[in-house]
Motif scaffolding. Structure first.
Motif, short mmCIF file in Angstrom:
data_model
loop_
_atom_site.label_atom_id
_atom_site.label_comp_id
_atom_site.label_asym_id
_atom_site.label_seq_id
_atom_site.Cartn_x
_atom_site.Cartn_y
_atom_site.Cartn_z
N TYR A 282 -27.83 -40.50 -1.37
CA TYR A 282 -26.37 -40.45 -1.36
C TYR A 282 -25.83 -39.02 -1.25
CZ TYR A 282 -27.17 -45.22 -2.90
OH TYR A 282 -27.60 -46.52 -2.98
N GLY A 283 -26.73 -38.05 -1.07
CA GLY A 283 -26.26 -36.68 -0.86
C GLY A 283 -25.75 -36.01 -2.12
N LEU A 284 -26.30 -36.43 -3.27
CA LEU A 284 -25.94 -35.77 -4.52
C LEU A 284 -26.34 -34.30 -4.44
CD1 LEU A 284 -25.04 -35.98 -7.55
CD2 LEU A 284 -27.47 -36.29 -8.09
N SER A 285 -25.48 -33.43 -4.94
CA SER A 285 -25.82 -32.01 -5.10
C SER A 285 -25.74 -31.67 -6.58
CB SER A 285 -24.85 -31.13 -4.31
OG SER A 285 -23.54 -31.19 -4.88
N ILE B 49 -16.04 -26.81 -3.95
CA ILE B 49 -17.44 -27.10 -3.60
C ILE B 49 -17.70 -28.60 -3.73
CG2 ILE B 49 -19.86 -26.60 -4.08
CD1 ILE B 49 -18.32 -24.13 -3.15
N ALA B 50 -17.29 -29.14 -4.86
CA ALA B 50 -17.37 -30.59 -5.10
C ALA B 50 -16.24 -30.89 -6.09
CB ALA B 50 -18.73 -30.99 -5.67
N ALA C 228 -36.96 -36.57 4.34
CA ALA C 228 -37.63 -36.50 3.04
C ALA C 228 -37.97 -37.90 2.54
CB ALA C 228 -36.73 -35.79 2.03
N THR D 237 -26.12 -26.30 -3.85
CA THR D 237 -25.62 -27.15 -2.78
C THR D 237 -26.71 -27.51 -1.79
OG1 THR D 237 -24.90 -25.17 -1.59
CG2 THR D 237 -23.26 -26.28 -2.95
N GLY D 238 -27.96 -27.35 -2.20
CA GLY D 238 -29.07 -27.69 -1.32
C GLY D 238 -29.39 -29.18 -1.34
N GLY D 239 -28.81 -29.88 -2.29
CA GLY D 239 -29.04 -31.31 -2.36
C GLY D 239 -30.41 -31.65 -2.94
N ALA E 220 -30.83 -39.39 -4.37
CA ALA E 220 -30.95 -38.46 -3.23
C ALA E 220 -30.39 -39.01 -1.92
CB ALA E 220 -32.41 -38.04 -3.05
N GLY F 150 -32.82 -33.35 -1.32
CA GLY F 150 -33.65 -33.80 -0.21
C GLY F 150 -32.78 -34.08 1.00
N GLY F 151 -33.31 -33.74 2.16
CA GLY F 151 -32.55 -33.91 3.39
C GLY F 151 -33.27 -34.80 4.36
N ARG F 152 -32.97 -34.60 5.64
CA ARG F 152 -33.49 -35.44 6.71
C ARG F 152 -35.02 -35.53 6.65
NH1 ARG F 152 -31.02 -33.22 11.62
NH2 ARG F 152 -29.32 -34.65 11.19
N GLY G 71 -22.26 -31.30 -7.47
CA GLY G 71 -21.64 -32.63 -7.47
C GLY G 71 -21.91 -33.39 -8.76
#
Lengths: 139, 387
Positions: B142-145, B202-203, B130, B122-124, B140, B126-128, B148
């Motif tokens: 779109y918040g894919l995990s 979770i998803a 990146a 669930t870390g995805g 990335a 890449g975040g803010r 997910g």
């Protein structure tokens, strides 16, 4: 498609090279692009420098901006900001009538999303002149 | 058996599921020491090495060959994600047949849990802040995990075939029953289908108990020829068939969300062995998520496409069923340290030697291992048999 400008973009930012840039530039103009092979007619997305079917040079083509949900999930746990502050959200594979699929978020959809839901694309600028497509239910 | 037929002779596991004092390299080392002790082969006899990892970067095999002191004539760093080790069996078997080497060590090690916590699923991507490149540019943002991605596979299967959350849950319940027999397993308390369905989403449609654990752990196995195996400590396990393939890497590129490359590699594997799914006594399948198992079951031919749900509901995968699954407690309940494919081979060997203790499947003679890498992307299938 509608283009949303001036939003404060918190998400990961695409860093396209010169070849990949036209997709994001077109989105910022309100055009959704995919690729078509002039030699064999194969369509593909994401954009590449080669046709995955026959190996020729593909060309850009413009999509209608409509699509349907092929499959989706509602993400309820993601530890990474900014997504952790936006939970829950919908990630979907969108099937375009042109024959390709794109990943995207379906927004403005509450609990009405399902496989087959009809969608329309809109674009959000992540830096001046470059945008990414998003999707919402077709009204 | 012909003289150069490839066999597996030694297996070893490093400490798991929680080993905060072991580095990634130490997991590789400990697993190698235990695999050598298991079969009685001298370390200097190793002249082939297969290795892949999440710690040493692209050159993990080179880094680890140096650390372990392997003077190899044959090396393979094939990286297909969690299924890498099934590909290593395929490649090492061919190398042994060709005479490129005499004894091949395969190792994996990871301190994933102790070093990075439970961020894998669930870390995805890449975040803010990146910057993402290549295919990640279309996923990335779109918040894919990881969860997910598999959830979209499960959703499509449910849509096309009417598969129910209860069907997927049954897989987790059966694997947990075996985990109860493994004193080292991360989770050992029995669970019910209702427990799975009541666990946190979770998803959608994957619940917490549809997802594998995150652990530390490593493994090693040693392959050699039937001839060389004669004076070793353990009965050899035969490599009857091995094949692999790839349909995509990124989940957005999966051509058919209900079908993996096992649909081609499994028939090829069975053909090499002259066997059919009906001949298989026990299966070790990559269980990153319950849907991974369901997809592989169908693609390997144990039931028709779309019938995995009802097939599973009949209880075949349980202890005492006709097709027991993941007799070590699997990734769902015992050990998943990033890339689980090596544990499939090790547990199959334990079963075929008759050394699985209370989890032993009676008269197990043929085992099928199906490794999945990435997002049901790179699939390797391996048939192992009792000598």
């Amino acid at each position: 498609m509608e283009v949303v400008r001036g939003s404060e973009w918190q998400r990961p930012k695409p860093g396209p090279d010169a070849f990949e840039r036209p997709f994001f530039e077109a989105a910022a103009r309100g055009e959704l692009l995919y690729q078509r092979c002039p030699k064999c007619g194969h369509v593909q997305f994401y954009p590449r420098a080669v046709c995955t079917a026959c190996g020729a040079d593909p060309e850009w083509a413009q999509a209608s901006g409509r699509g349907t949900v092929h499959t989706y999930t509602i993400v309820r746990q993601n530890g990474m900001p900014p997504f952790k502050d936006e939970l829950p959200y919908v990630v979907a594979m969108v099937e375009l009538p042109e024959g390709v699929r794109m990943m995207g978020n379906v927004t403005d959809c509450a609990d009405e999303v399902g496989v087959g839901t009809a969608l329309e694309a809109y674009a959000v600028e992540f830096e001046p002149g470059l945008a990414l497509p998003f999707w919402r239910p077709l009204r | 058996m012909s003289a150069r037929e490839p066999v597996i002779v030694g297996v070893g596991l490093s400490d798991y599921p929680v080993a905060p004092r072991l580095s990634t390299a130490q997991h590789h080392a400990q697993a190698m020491q235990r695999a050598l002790a298991n079969c009685g082969l001298q370390k200097r006899a190793l002249d082939g090495y297969c290795c892949v990892g999440m710690g040493g970067g692209a050159a993990e095999a080179m880094v680890m060959a140096e650390y372990l002191g392997i003077d190899h004539r044959y090396v393979d760093s094939t990286m297909t994600g969690g299924s890498s080790f099934e590909f290593h069996v395929q490649h090492a078997a061919a190398a042994l047949r060709q005479g490129l080497c005499e004894a091949v060590l395969v190792t994996y090690g990871s301190n994933f849990l102790s070093a990075r916590g439970r961020t894998l699923g669930t870390g995805g991507f890449g975040g803010r802040g990146a910057r993402v490149h290549g295919p990640d540019m279309y996923q990335a943002p779109y918040g894919l995990s990881l969860v997910g991605a598999y959830a979209m596979v499960a959703r499509r299967h449910m849509h096309e075939f009417g598969t129910k959350p209860e069907h997927l849950a049954e897989i987790a319940v059966g694997v947990r029953e075996y985990a109860g027999l493994n004193p080292n397993a991360m989770y050992r308390e029995p669970i019910t289908v209702q427990d799975v369905l009541a666990s946190r989403m979770i998803a959608d449609p994957l619940h917490k108990l549809d997802c594998c654990v995150v652990s530390d752990g490593g493994g090693a196995f040693i392959m050699t020829t039937a001839e060389r195996a004669r004076d070793l400590r353990q009965p050899p396990v035969r490599v009857l068939g091995a094949a692999g393939g790839q349909t995509h890497w990124n989940i957005s590129q999966m051509p058919d969300f209900t079908r993996s490359a096992a649909a081609r590699s499994a028939p090829e594997t069975f053909a090499q062995a002259g066997l059919t799914p009906a001949d298989v006594d026990v299966i070790q399948f990559y269980d990153s998520f319950t849907i991974t198992v369901l997809t592989l079951l169908e693609d390997c031919g144990f039931c028709a496409k779309g019938e995995g749900g009802p097939f599973v509901a009949e209880g075949h995968l349980r202890r005492g069923g006709k097709l027991p699954l993941n007799t070590d407690g699997g990734g769902l309940s015992s050990c998943h340290s990033g890339m689980r494919g090596i544990f499939l081979i090790i547990e199959a060997v334990r079963q075929l030697r008759g050394q699985a203790g209370p989890a032993q499947v009676p008269d197990a003679e043929v085992a099928l291992c199906a490794g999945s890498g990435g997002f049901l992307s790179g699939i390797g299938t391996v048939l192992l048999g009792k000598a």
